[in-house]
Write a protein that holds these residues in place. Structure first.
Motif, PDB file in Angstrom:
ATOM      1  N   ARG A  60       0.842  -1.191   0.000  1.00 22.58           N
ATOM      2  CA  ARG A  60       0.000   0.000   0.000  1.00 22.58           C
ATOM      3  C   ARG A  60       0.879   1.243   0.000  1.00 22.58           C
ATOM      4  NH1 ARG A  60      -3.439   2.026   5.264  1.00 22.58           N
ATOM      5  NH2 ARG A  60      -4.751   3.609   4.271  1.00 22.58           N
ATOM      6  N   MET A  61       0.475   2.265  -0.741  1.00 19.27           N
ATOM      7  CA  MET A  61       1.194   3.530  -0.779  1.00 19.27           C
ATOM      8  C   MET A  61       0.271   4.654  -0.312  1.00 19.27           C
ATOM      9  SD  MET A  61       3.118   5.439  -3.980  1.00 19.27           S
ATOM     10  CE  MET A  61       1.655   5.527  -5.029  1.00 19.27           C
ATOM     11  N   ARG A  62       0.711   5.390   0.716  1.00 17.94           N
ATOM     12  CA  ARG A  62      -0.005   6.577   1.176  1.00 17.94           C
ATOM     13  C   ARG A  62       0.790   7.809   0.758  1.00 17.94           C
ATOM     14  NH1 ARG A  62      -1.036   6.409   7.274  1.00 17.94           N
ATOM     15  NH2 ARG A  62      -2.691   7.893   6.782  1.00 17.94           N
ATOM     16  N   VAL A  71      -3.589  12.449  -0.255  1.00 20.49           N
ATOM     17  CA  VAL A  71      -4.213  12.446  -1.575  1.00 20.49           C
ATOM     18  C   VAL A  71      -4.284  11.032  -2.134  1.00 20.49           C
ATOM     19  CG1 VAL A  71      -3.561  14.819  -2.062  1.00 20.49           C
ATOM     20  CG2 VAL A  71      -2.020  12.971  -2.711  1.00 20.49           C
ATOM     21  N   GLU A  72      -5.043  10.912  -3.239  1.00 22.64           N
ATOM     22  CA  GLU A  72      -5.406   9.588  -3.729  1.00 22.64           C
ATOM     23  C   GLU A  72      -4.304   8.914  -4.536  1.00 22.64           C
ATOM     24  OE1 GLU A  72      -9.080  12.301  -3.822  1.00 22.64           O
ATOM     25  OE2 GLU A  72      -6.943  12.429  -4.276  1.00 22.64           O
ATOM     26  N   THR A  93      -3.600   2.233  -3.598  1.00 18.67           N
ATOM     27  CA  THR A  93      -3.658   3.647  -3.238  1.00 18.67           C
ATOM     28  C   THR A  93      -5.110   4.009  -2.935  1.00 18.67           C
ATOM     29  OG1 THR A  93      -4.130   4.559  -5.440  1.00 18.67           O
ATOM     30  CG2 THR A  93      -1.819   4.069  -4.932  1.00 18.67           C
ATOM     31  N   LEU A  94      -5.327   5.204  -2.401  1.00 19.60           N
ATOM     32  CA  LEU A  94      -6.696   5.667  -2.180  1.00 19.60           C
ATOM     33  C   LEU A  94      -7.439   5.834  -3.496  1.00 19.60           C
ATOM     34  CD1 LEU A  94      -6.229   8.364   0.618  1.00 19.60           C
ATOM     35  CD2 LEU A  94      -7.195   6.067   0.857  1.00 19.60           C
ATOM     36  N   GLY A 148      -7.567   9.208 -10.716  1.00 18.38           N
ATOM     37  CA  GLY A 148      -7.143   8.828  -9.363  1.00 18.38           C
ATOM     38  C   GLY A 148      -7.217  10.006  -8.432  1.00 18.38           C
ATOM     39  N   ASN A 149      -7.017  11.205  -8.965  1.00 25.24           N
ATOM     40  CA  ASN A 149      -7.285  12.448  -8.266  1.00 25.24           C
ATOM     41  C   ASN A 149      -7.796  13.470  -9.286  1.00 25.24           C
ATOM     42  OD1 ASN A 149      -4.857  13.038  -9.566  1.00 25.24           O
ATOM     43  ND2 ASN A 149      -3.666  13.107  -7.697  1.00 25.24           N
ATOM     44  N   PRO A 150      -8.393  14.576  -8.837  1.00 29.21           N
ATOM     45  CA  PRO A 150      -9.106  15.472  -9.758  1.00 29.21           C
ATOM     46  C   PRO A 150      -8.189  16.497 -10.427  1.00 29.21           C
ATOM     47  CG  PRO A 150      -9.429  16.181  -7.488  1.00 29.21           C
ATOM     48  CD  PRO A 150      -8.635  14.906  -7.414  1.00 29.21           C
TER      49      PRO A 150
END
Length: 280
Positions: A60-62, A71-72, A93-94, A148-150
């Motif tokens: 897992r990567m945060r 962030v995601e 990831t998120l 994955g992010n905006p």
């Protein structure tokens, strides 16, 4: 108590990586992340990366921005930890599961499928994300993409003529983006070439942004401005972005390990007493 770290970068977008895959770390929160990211009193980085075990992937990567926000996804960081892992890996990831593997250009990452629906960006209310009916001074009608992010992407004649230090935070924090947004200004220079600058949500201007390169390439492809494989040149250098027929985005580019070191845990609010607390 000392904690080991690895300093890495992808095209100058730099990271401090803490590896907790085999040995748990003290609790990493927003305050700790912000302190470590500080370039004057900490180690200094665009993002703090924490690697942990995962039941859904190889690990897992945060990802924490310098303001402490989590962030995601981060494409450059994914390439960096792919290099660190040293073999093909599925990374949780998120923003979803990403796949990284060694490639001729360095590391290749499968970034998943882009999303265009207004609620997937997300936006505060429904609108056409292909050409949003909005303007911030000379920046008008962006295309919005979630990779994955905006991201909001503006196509302009010269990205370097835009005052991103002023307009970047204005757009990032506009109420139309309830989770804030990454701001991209780009110029299409050929059917296979884009020049790009990115104001990253929670980080500001960076030398490179992998998800920004992906979002901008997809936005240009969606508008028919470029072909399905394109070189995106950022201040730190080029990335190759391909949009496969199965709708998956593939990003390829270099990653580098700069150096390794350690820091005193209590200097950043991490204490020996907290050592049993695993990051979560």
């Amino acid at each position: 108590m000392r904690i080991e770290f690895i300093k890495m970068h992808g095209l100058g977008n730099d990271f401090v990586v803490l590896d907790a895959r085999e040995k748990p770390l003290p609790l990493i929160d927003a305050a700790v992340a912000s302190a470590l990211a500080n370039r004057h009193t900490g180690i200094g980085c665009d993002q703090l990366i924490v690697l942990e075990p995962s039941s859904a992937a190889d690990f897992r990567m945060r990802i924490f921005n310098p303001d402490g926000s989590e962030v995601e996804a981060c494409g450059n960081a994914t390439r960096a930890v792919g290099l660190l892992h040293g073999k093909p890996a599925r990374i949780e990831t998120l923003g979803g599961i990403l796949e990284a593997r060694p490639a001729d250009a360095g590391i290749s990452v499968e970034m998943g499928q882009p999303r265009f629906a207004w609620e997937a960006i997300p936006l505060a209310y429904a609108m056409d994300t292909h050409s949003m009916p909005l303007a911030w001074e000379e920046l008008v009608n962006p295309i919005a993409v979630n990779v994955g992010n905006p991201h909001a992407i503006f196509f302009v004649a010269d990205p370097y003529a835009i005052d991103m230090d002023r307009l970047g935070p204005l757009i990032e924090n506009d109420p139309v983006f309830p989770e804030r947004v990454n701001v991209n200004v780009a110029a299409v220079t050929a059917r296979d070439a884009i020049t790009l600058r990115v104001w990253e949500r929670g980080a500001g201007l960076t030398r490179a942004c992998g998800t920004g390169a992906c979002a901008t390439a997809i936005g240009a492809m969606k508008r028919g401005l470029v072909d399905r494989t394109v070189t995106v040149t950022l201040p730190g250098g080029p990335l190759t972005i391909a949009w496969r027929e199965d709708d998956v985005i593939v990003m390829s580019g270099p990653a580098t390990e700069s150096f390794r070191g350690s820091f005193a845990a209590d200097a950043f609010g991490l204490t020996q007493a907290a050592a049993g607390e695993v990051t979560a």
